[in-house]
Design a protein around this motif. Structure first.
Motif, PDB file in Angstrom:
ATOM      1  N   TYR A 166      -2.037  -7.630  -4.026  1.00 26.62           N
ATOM      2  CA  TYR A 166      -1.379  -6.861  -3.012  1.00 26.62           C
ATOM      3  C   TYR A 166      -1.579  -8.244  -1.760  1.00 26.62           C
ATOM      4  CZ  TYR A 166      -1.758  -2.527  -5.372  1.00 26.62           C
ATOM      5  OH  TYR A 166      -1.890  -1.322  -6.090  1.00 26.62           O
ATOM      6  N   VAL A 167      -0.798  -7.852  -0.882  1.00 19.63           N
ATOM      7  CA  VAL A 167      -0.767  -8.729   0.481  1.00 19.63           C
ATOM      8  C   VAL A 167      -0.634  -7.805   1.653  1.00 19.63           C
ATOM      9  CG1 VAL A 167       0.025 -10.819  -0.903  1.00 19.63           C
ATOM     10  CG2 VAL A 167       1.630  -9.275   0.340  1.00 19.63           C
ATOM     11  N   SER A 168      -0.988  -8.455   2.709  1.00 24.26           N
ATOM     12  CA  SER A 168      -0.589  -7.401   4.081  1.00 24.26           C
ATOM     13  C   SER A 168       0.794  -7.897   4.426  1.00 24.26           C
ATOM     14  CB  SER A 168      -1.717  -7.829   5.296  1.00 24.26           C
ATOM     15  OG  SER A 168      -1.539  -9.265   5.515  1.00 24.26           O
ATOM     16  N   LEU A 227     -10.708  -6.208  -0.019  1.00 20.24           N
ATOM     17  CA  LEU A 227      -9.689  -5.549   0.838  1.00 20.24           C
ATOM     18  C   LEU A 227      -9.926  -5.888   2.176  1.00 20.24           C
ATOM     19  CD1 LEU A 227      -7.838  -3.162   1.671  1.00 20.24           C
ATOM     20  CD2 LEU A 227     -10.069  -1.671   2.056  1.00 20.24           C
ATOM     21  N   VAL A 230      -7.966  -9.049   2.340  1.00 20.11           N
ATOM     22  CA  VAL A 230      -6.243  -9.096   2.417  1.00 20.11           C
ATOM     23  C   VAL A 230      -5.924  -8.592   3.665  1.00 20.11           C
ATOM     24  CG1 VAL A 230      -4.531  -7.710   1.503  1.00 20.11           C
ATOM     25  CG2 VAL A 230      -6.099  -8.465  -0.302  1.00 20.11           C
ATOM     26  N   LEU A 231      -6.864  -7.530   4.318  1.00 21.73           N
ATOM     27  CA  LEU A 231      -6.215  -7.118   5.699  1.00 21.73           C
ATOM     28  C   LEU A 231      -6.350  -8.223   6.674  1.00 21.73           C
ATOM     29  CD1 LEU A 231      -7.974  -3.442   5.479  1.00 21.73           C
ATOM     30  CD2 LEU A 231      -5.628  -4.115   5.163  1.00 21.73           C
ATOM     31  N   HIS A 233      -5.196 -10.848   6.280  1.00 21.87           N
ATOM     32  CA  HIS A 233      -4.288 -11.911   6.027  1.00 21.87           C
ATOM     33  C   HIS A 233      -4.621 -13.182   5.291  1.00 21.87           C
ATOM     34  CE1 HIS A 233      -3.069  -8.879   8.748  1.00 21.87           C
ATOM     35  NE2 HIS A 233      -3.561  -9.560   9.899  1.00 21.87           N
ATOM     36  N   GLU A 244      -3.049   2.087  -2.900  1.00 25.19           N
ATOM     37  CA  GLU A 244      -1.725   2.229  -2.301  1.00 25.19           C
ATOM     38  C   GLU A 244      -1.608   3.379  -1.517  1.00 25.19           C
ATOM     39  OE1 GLU A 244       0.751   2.036  -5.802  1.00 25.19           O
ATOM     40  OE2 GLU A 244       0.061   0.240  -6.286  1.00 25.19           O
ATOM     41  N   SER A 247      -4.384   2.795   1.701  1.00 29.82           N
ATOM     42  CA  SER A 247      -3.750   1.690   2.649  1.00 29.82           C
ATOM     43  C   SER A 247      -2.326   1.549   2.389  1.00 29.82           C
ATOM     44  CB  SER A 247      -4.404   0.548   2.603  1.00 29.82           C
ATOM     45  OG  SER A 247      -5.872   0.795   3.026  1.00 29.82           O
ATOM     46  N   HIS A 249       0.182   0.638   3.895  1.00 28.39           N
ATOM     47  CA  HIS A 249       0.983  -0.464   4.353  1.00 28.39           C
ATOM     48  C   HIS A 249       0.895  -1.839   3.288  1.00 28.39           C
ATOM     49  CE1 HIS A 249      -3.147  -0.529   6.037  1.00 28.39           C
ATOM     50  NE2 HIS A 249      -3.115  -1.743   5.928  1.00 28.39           N
ATOM     51  N   LEU A 250      -0.289  -1.892   2.467  1.00 31.13           N
ATOM     52  CA  LEU A 250      -0.244  -3.006   1.638  1.00 31.13           C
ATOM     53  C   LEU A 250       1.172  -3.183   0.823  1.00 31.13           C
ATOM     54  CD1 LEU A 250      -3.900  -2.405   0.208  1.00 31.13           C
ATOM     55  CD2 LEU A 250      -3.110  -4.056   2.131  1.00 31.13           C
ATOM     56  N   ARG A 252       2.643  -4.542  -2.510  1.00 32.03           N
ATOM     57  CA  ARG A 252       2.306  -5.059  -4.023  1.00 32.03           C
ATOM     58  C   ARG A 252       3.112  -6.373  -4.144  1.00 32.03           C
ATOM     59  NH1 ARG A 252       2.722  -2.311  -9.730  1.00 32.03           N
ATOM     60  NH2 ARG A 252       1.638  -3.663 -10.965  1.00 32.03           N
TER      61      ARG A 252
END
Length: 299
Positions: A166-168, A227, A230-231, A233, A244, A247, A249-250, A252
């Motif tokens: 996952y990415v922001s 996490l 990732v949040l 960035h 999913e 969060s 807004h993540l 994939r």
């Protein structure tokens, strides 16, 4: 007949390995604890502890007695729980163990709903990768990422999860979303170090991706840390797929890449089958899992 109070004091000393520590637990002086232990040894005609500079070690006879007092303690705990649970009102302590990732990312954020329903419930939540011994009452209930192997447990499969990438949204806007292993090589990979205790499927996926010469990495020892990376960035993170819903807004990345399926089980000792607190927590978790399945895109 052996004095119950002396047995209680002996058990505390054997458990702590120290007269001083046992005294702190029992709110007694060290000398008072020592006198009671000596009196018990005289009553039984046997030495129960070897004394040395670093503390106390149980003799063979002491080990035998400690096994008996541990069994008594477990039985008393179970009986006390049953007496408390015989009332309509759900209250009292409930010891729950689960992994750090599932506990911090999925369970804890939902506990407000449980406390609204049962405000007098006292939850002792133990988050660790070590599998606690439920029959020995190290915990009342466990949520684990594999089927428990211990005997005399009631178990229920809750769901299956997979580890994914996952990415922001901010990272995606700045660096793009990798779709292939070749594209991943120019991004920072955020994951648990494969050598740290974790779900084996996650470790296998991390190890596999780390061999593809990614330009930079951030290795942490919990999915909560992944996490936050990732949040923040910082890159592309490996997280369990239930994120999913937690969060939404993540975004994939690399949708064709994921770990093997990981079963999530709830388990508790057979002797707690009739516990109202166990039933209340079990039903709550099952309801939340069912809600997650009905609304996979909602928190």
């Amino acid at each position: 007949m052996v004095d119950w109070d002396k047995l209680r004091i002996f058990h505390a000393v054997a458990d702590a390995g120290s007269l001083t520590h046992a005294g702190d637990v029992l709110h007694l002086s060290q000398s008072a604890v020592s006198r009671q232990v000596r009196a018990l040894e005289e009553m039984l005609g046997s030495t129960l502890f070897h004394r040395h500079a670093r503390g106390l070690i149980l003799t063979e006879q002491g080990e035998m007695l400690f096994d008996a007092t541990k069994a008594m303690s477990r039985k008393l705990d179970t009986t006390t729980a049953r007496i408390r649970d015989s009332e309509e009102h759900v209250a009292g302590e409930l010891k729950i163990t689960t992994t750090t990732g599932f506990g911090t990312l999925w369970l804890v954020p939902r506990l407000g709903k449980l406390y609204e329903r049962y405000p007098d419930l006292k939850i002792d939540l133990m988050l660790e990768e070590r599998v606690l011994d439920l029959p020995m009452r190290e915990a009342d209930m466990a949520i684990r990422m594999k089927e428990p192997s211990q005997a005399d447990l009631i178990r229920r499969r809750l769901l299956n999860i997979r580890m994914r990438l996952y990415v922001s949204p901010e990272y995606a806007a700045l660096r793009g979303i990798p779709q292939t292993l070749e594209e991943l090589s120019s991004h920072r990979l955020i994951c648990q170090n494969p050598t740290t205790p974790q779900v084996s499927a996650g470790a296998v996926l991390s190890q596999s991706l780390l061999t593809h010469h990614v330009s930079a990495t951030l290795l942490v020892n919990s999915y909560f840390g992944v996490l936050q990376g990732v949040l923040g960035h910082l890159g592309v993170g490996i997280l369990p797929d239930y994120m999913e819903s937690e969060s939404p807004h993540l975004i994939r990345a690399m949708p064709d890449v994921e770990s093997a399926e990981v079963p999530v089980f709830l388990a508790f000792p057979e002797e707690l089958r009739s516990s109202r607190r166990i039933a209340a927590f079990r039903d709550f978790v099952v309801e939340e899992i069912q809600s997650l399945r009905r609304n996979p895109g909602e928190s």
